[in-house]
Scaffold this motif. Structure first.
Motif: not given
Length: 376
Positions: A77-97, A68-74
């Motif tokens: 700053x905690x990675x925000x949740x990905x709407x509607x998905x428990x496990x964020x897609x790669x595109x969400x990670x790119x946006x977060x970075x 989950x996003x909360x366990x995938x953070x730098x």
């Protein structure tokens, strides 16, 4: 040793130079700033990519994190949740970075590739020169955080040069649709091989081949468990206890939803690795041959460290010898985020923060820098 001339330095002079602007480079930048290094003059981050997001921007489109996003953070700053998905897609990670880089005002210069790191002279406390595509930079310390994406690995097999079909590495894969109706051999028993097999099997005639039978993790194991196991192993080794085996003792393939569904369809059946390629397919030692249109090599990556070659670092198990993240032969150099040999789970989003913090502490101590108040 021949020293570089002042004209070759091109006016780029910083305390710390970070090479690589992906997750490891950003974590290093965060902790350097927190330690009081001034963005721009105190430290900079050079990134060969033209845009933020590190290697995540090049991944196949359906890729999702294991956690989950909360366990995938730098750090910070905690990675925000990905709407509607428990496990964020790669595109969400790119946006977060990308937002992480902006949030902390990290001095990342995109589109600059580091080609070589050299010692300025024989002075062990002197500067390091980093030759790049825009000139040569001078730094008191260097953090190499280039990862592995730039060095995909494909093993050599007889017949590769005569095979008339298509061969590609997983790094070149994006979508399954171009393979519709084709005969595809997926090579590799790790997570990438299993995940790409899962989606390709929906549109293509697939064969899965592995060096040894694939080992599937229990359905309830995800990235959170893997990080905890890797960390426990590192602590055990550091305290002189018995090696627990870490993540490799559990298995290789995480049962993410697409792989789980592929198992239910009976797709996750691996054959032994073929012995050679023929002009039209692959062949085994027992004489069995199979016609193939595409061979997809899901065979991993190697550390992208060509820029460190001029330093002549001692190597062990295919990579430079390190003490933690510090190069054993060069105290001004730290290697960050390449795998467990640079810290437990250091090649993951959640794991790299801890090793980046430790590397920064050592760099600050080397340069006589007093820690400053935390970045908010």
């Amino acid at each position: 040793m021949t020293a570089l001339t002042g004209a070759e330095v091109s006016g780029y002079d910083v305390d710390v130079l970070v090479i690589g602007g992906g997750q490891a480079g950003l974590a290093a930048g965060y902790h350097l700033q927190r330690a009081g290094f001034v963005p721009g003059s105190g430290y900079v981050v050079l990134d060969a990519n033209l845009s933020p997001g590190g290697s995540w921007q090049h991944m196949w489109e359906s890729l999702h994190l294991f956690s989950p996003a909360g366990y995938s953070s730098l750090p910070g700053w905690l990675m925000p949740p990905s709407e509607g998905e428990d496990f964020p897609p790669a595109a969400h990670v790119v946006d977060y970075l990308s937002r992480y880089e902006q949030r902390y005002g990290l001095p990342v210069h995109h589109g600059i590739r580091a080609d070589a790191v050299r010692r300025a002279d024989d002075d062990p406390t002197g500067r390091l020169f980093v030759e790049t595509t825009v000139g040569t930079w001078s730094a008191q310390a260097v953090v190499s955080a280039t990862g592995t994406w730039g060095r995909p690995f494909i093993p050599r097999y007889p017949g590769m040069d005569t095979f008339t079909g298509r061969q590609l590495h997983s790094a070149d894969y994006s979508l399954p649709e171009p393979f519709a109706g084709q005969r595809v051999v997926v090579v590799g028993g790790g997570n990438t091989g299993a995940q790409l097999l899962a989606e390709l099997s929906l549109v293509a005639d697939t064969t899965w081949v592995t060096l040894r039978p694939p080992r599937f993790l229990p359905d309830d194991v995800d990235g959170r468990v893997l990080f905890d196991v890797a960390t426990a192993r590192r602590k055990a080794l550091d305290s002189g206890q018995r090696d627990t085996g870490g993540v490799t003792s559990l298995g290789d393939v995480v049962m993410v939803p697409p792989v789980h569904r592929a198992r239910d369809r009976g797709v996750l059946v691996a054959e032994a690795m073929f012995d050679r390629l023929t002009p039209t397919g692959v062949a085994w030692a027992d004489g069995t041959e199979r016609p193939v249109d595409v061979v997809l090599w899901c065979t991993g990556f190697r550390p992208d460290l060509g820029h460190l070659s001029p330093l002549g670092l001692r190597r062990q198990d295919g990579h430079p010898v390190t003490v933690g993240t510090r190069a054993a032969d060069e105290p001004r150099l730290h290697l960050l985020g390449y795998g467990d040999w640079t810290g437990p789970a250091s090649a993951t989003l959640i794991g790299v923060g801890r090793t980046a913090r430790d590397a920064t502490r050592q760099v600050a101590q080397l340069l006589g820098k007093e820690p400053a108040s935390p970045v908010r």
